[in-house]
Write an enzyme that holds these catalytic residues in place. Structure first.
Site, PDB file in Angstrom:
ATOM      1  N   THR A 166       2.642   5.430  -9.042  1.00  0.00           N
ATOM      2  CA  THR A 166       1.277   4.910  -9.158  1.00  0.00           C
ATOM      3  C   THR A 166       0.345   5.983  -9.713  1.00  0.00           C
ATOM      4  O   THR A 166      -0.710   5.649 -10.250  1.00  0.00           O
ATOM      5  CB  THR A 166       0.754   4.463  -7.777  1.00  0.00           C
ATOM      6  N   ASP A 167       0.722   7.268  -9.569  1.00  0.00           N
ATOM      7  CA  ASP A 167      -0.270   8.312  -9.897  1.00  0.00           C
ATOM      8  C   ASP A 167      -0.617   8.356 -11.383  1.00  0.00           C
ATOM      9  O   ASP A 167      -1.780   8.478 -11.745  1.00  0.00           O
ATOM     10  CB  ASP A 167       0.112   9.702  -9.334  1.00  0.00           C
ATOM     11  N   LEU A 220      11.401  16.471  -3.836  1.00  0.00           N
ATOM     12  CA  LEU A 220      10.465  17.003  -2.838  1.00  0.00           C
ATOM     13  C   LEU A 220       9.553  18.081  -3.435  1.00  0.00           C
ATOM     14  O   LEU A 220       8.998  18.911  -2.723  1.00  0.00           O
ATOM     15  CB  LEU A 220      11.239  17.526  -1.624  1.00  0.00           C
ATOM     16  N   ASP A 228       2.082  15.521  -6.862  1.00  0.00           N
ATOM     17  CA  ASP A 228       2.851  16.582  -6.217  1.00  0.00           C
ATOM     18  C   ASP A 228       2.027  17.848  -6.023  1.00  0.00           C
ATOM     19  O   ASP A 228       2.054  18.484  -4.969  1.00  0.00           O
ATOM     20  CB  ASP A 228       4.102  16.925  -7.048  1.00  0.00           C
ATOM     21  N   TYR A 245      12.135   9.070 -16.459  1.00  0.00           N
ATOM     22  CA  TYR A 245      10.761   9.135 -15.962  1.00  0.00           C
ATOM     23  C   TYR A 245       9.780   8.873 -17.120  1.00  0.00           C
ATOM     24  O   TYR A 245       8.834   8.100 -17.008  1.00  0.00           O
ATOM     25  CB  TYR A 245      10.516  10.517 -15.338  1.00  0.00           C
TER      26      TYR A 245
HETATM   27  C1  GLA Z   1       7.288  12.748  -9.581  1.00  0.00           C
HETATM   28  C2  GLA Z   1       6.023  13.145 -10.312  1.00  0.00           C
HETATM   29  C3  GLA Z   1       4.800  12.546  -9.633  1.00  0.00           C
HETATM   30  C4  GLA Z   1       4.963  11.052  -9.395  1.00  0.00           C
HETATM   31  C5  GLA Z   1       6.315  10.761  -8.753  1.00  0.00           C
HETATM   32  C6  GLA Z   1       6.585   9.278  -8.636  1.00  0.00           C
HETATM   33  O1  GLA Z   1       7.327  13.330  -8.324  1.00  0.00           O
HETATM   34  O2  GLA Z   1       5.896  14.541 -10.352  1.00  0.00           O
HETATM   35  O3  GLA Z   1       3.653  12.818 -10.413  1.00  0.00           O
HETATM   36  O4  GLA Z   1       4.807  10.340 -10.589  1.00  0.00           O
HETATM   37  O5  GLA Z   1       7.381  11.336  -9.469  1.00  0.00           O
HETATM   38  O6  GLA Z   1       5.712   8.710  -7.725  1.00  0.00           O
END
Ligand code: GLA
Length: 376
Positions: free
Chosen positions: A36-37, A126, A173, A222
């Site tokens: 969602t970010d 993580l 993150d 991604y």
């Molecule tokens: C990774 C990316 C984040 C986010 C997540 C999925 O961790 O670094 O910015 O997009 O994937 O929620």
């Protein structure tokens, strides 16, 4: 980086003088709000006990000399000259990326000696890289007196990924590593960057289990998901999927496959974050489990970022009566699962799940939270 090795030399033995600054930053687990970010939406990450630790001391010249204790006694000091950062040197790219983005932002640092160590497992979903970026930025802020607040540190860390490493990530993150602490979740609006710390109710505790299947965000999947969202937003005439009202979902579902399902994940996931925050605030434990499981199903079926090993961990969670819910956490295509369990039952439940996983999967599970795991 590999797991920390205790036979690695310390800062003083390597560089012949004590370090000037010693700081840390945690990895993160996202409770809910995945992918969602970068769509301007909501996320709910927490800090985990695993951290990256940085020691450094300024130098008189413009050299950066860096050592990762995760490489153990066999590790070497790597070096580069400020202004000569070049991508393609493994873990050193995150260090080079930090000095690169600081310069681009007009913030001046001199050369430095650097020692680092991390127990956030790489490729586990993580945020080992965010922990490194945030720890190093904190260290440089202190060593060179930079004027940087914690949000700016997170934004610079994200730039390291996007502009230097080549992973087009969102801001979750780095915001989590820079701003989350203790056992409160960080409820973040990734568009306005407004955040609020939401404590977990006393009755629940998190479990984090690494599936042992590693992933990388600079890899294609991604990037493809992100591009699909951007294409869908354009076709639907909104700037970001955040701006699409729920009643426009039928319009999204009429888009060419798989765009409609991607949009449905983002819209429903944003709603689940808000519902989870509400449930945490009101202590409504019964509401939490279904939200986590629904988030997992949406990631698996609509967003297609899960893998069989992760699905197995989530299924194993269902047979634990004290586990309320479970879902894939982080970018996906491997990595870890987050669960919420009744307080006091997490360690034993996690150990049983890991044991059963090890029998059925070709990878080995590692329980990262809670940290000490009694025999099942
Ligand atoms: C990774 C990316 C984040 C986010 C997540 C999925 O961790 O670094 O910015 O997009 O994937 O929620």
């Amino acid at each position: 980086m590999r797991a920390p090795a205790d036979d690695a030399p310390r800062f003083e033995a390597l560089f012949g003088r004590p370090s000037r600054v010693r700081v840390r930053a945690p990895g993160r687990v996202n409770l809910i709000g995945e992918h969602t970010d970068y769509n301007g939406g909501f996320v709910l990450p927490m800090a985990i006990p695993q951290q990256t630790e940085v020691e450094l001391a300024p130098r008189e010249d413009r050299k950066v000399r860096a050592f990762s204790a995760n490489l153990g006694a066999a590790g070497k000091v790597d070096e580069y000259e400020l202004g000569q950062e070049k991508r393609g040197r493994g873990w050193l790219d995150y260090v080079q990326g930090v000095t690169y983005v600081l310069r681009e932002a007009g913030l001046t640092v001199g050369g430095f000696d650097l020692w680092l160590r991390s127990d956030v497992p790489l490729g586990s979903g993580l945020s080992s890289s965010a922990a490194l970026e945030v720890a190093l930025l904190r260290g440089l802020r202190e060593a060179f007196g930079l004027t940087l607040d914690d949000v700016r540190i997170a934004l610079l860390g994200q730039k390291v990924e996007c502009d230097f490493v080549g992973a087009p990530v969102g801001v979750m993150d780095q915001m989590a590593s820079s701003l989350a602490h203790g056992s409160a979740a960080l409820f973040l609006d990734t568009r306005s960057l407004q955040f609020e710390r939401v404590p977990l109710p006393a009755g629940v505790e998190p479990i984090v289990i690494n599936s042992g299947v590693t992933h990388s965000h600079s890899g294609g999947d991604y990037r493809v998901r992100r591009a699909e969202c951007e294409r869908a937003a354009k076709l639907l005439g909104v700037e970001q999927l955040r701006d699409l009202p729920d009643q426009d979902l039928p319009r999204a579902l009429a888009l060419p496959e798989p765009l409609g399902r991607r949009v449905r994940h983002v819209l429903t996931e944003n709603a689940r974050v808000l519902a989870t925050v509400q449930a945490l605030r009101s202590g409504d434990l019964a509401a939490l489990g279904p939200l986590l499981y629904a988030s997992h199903a949406s990631q698996r079926d609509d967003y297609e970022v899960s893998v069989p090993e992760i699905d197995l961990l989530v299924d194993l969670a269902r047979s634990e009566p004290d586990v309320l819910g479970a879902r894939l956490t982080g970018g996906g295509f491997g990595g870890s699962v987050v669960m919420l369990a009744r307080t006091g039952s997490g360690a034993a439940a996690a150990a049983r799940i890991a044991t059963r996983y090890d029998k059925q999967a070709t990878h080995r599970a590692t329980v990262l939270v809670p940290q000490s795991t009694p025999a099942p």
